[in-house]
Enzyme design. Structure first.
Site, PDB file in Angstrom:
ATOM      1  CB  CYS A 172     -13.784 -10.918   6.484  1.00 38.16           C
ATOM      2  SG  CYS A 172     -14.373  -9.123   6.060  1.00 38.16           S
ATOM      3  CB  CYS A 207     -16.108 -10.834   3.456  1.00 36.06           C
ATOM      4  SG  CYS A 207     -14.440  -9.989   3.414  1.00 36.06           S
TER       5      CYS A 207
END
Length: 99
Positions: free
Chosen positions: A23, A26
């Site tokens: 991600c 993230c």
């Protein structure tokens, strides 16, 4: 009591971040969370759980997107945010629930 329940009850206030290695949001939050962890020291535990390795826990906690941040106080979720956010905003929330 499950391992996750032990985790969220390990201190008066706890931050759990659900993330995924793939991600990009993230990945951008990782250095911000690391800075906050350094600032807070031992006063508020921060746990980062990879949803791919902790799928059941992520589902149980309702982390349907990543990153998802959940602040627990007394073992109960008191604040939740999904997606990227400003580090100062996150720090203020943590300080608010840790006082």
């Amino acid at each position: 009591m499950t391992e996750y329940e032990n985790l969220v009850n390990s201190a008066p206030a706890v931050l759990v971040e659900f993330y995924a290695t793939w991600c990009p949001h993230c990945q951008r939050m990782m250095p911000i969370v690391a800075d906050i962890r350094e600032l807070l020291g031992d006063t508020l535990p921060i746990y980062q759980l990879d949803i791919d390795k902790n799928n059941e826990v992520a589902e149980e906690a309702g982390a349907n997107s990543v990153p998802t941040f959940v602040i627990y106080r007394g073992g109960q979720p008191v604040w939740r945010h999904s997606g990227e956010m400003d580090g100062n905003t996150l720090l203020q929330k943590l300080q608010q629930f840790n006082s």
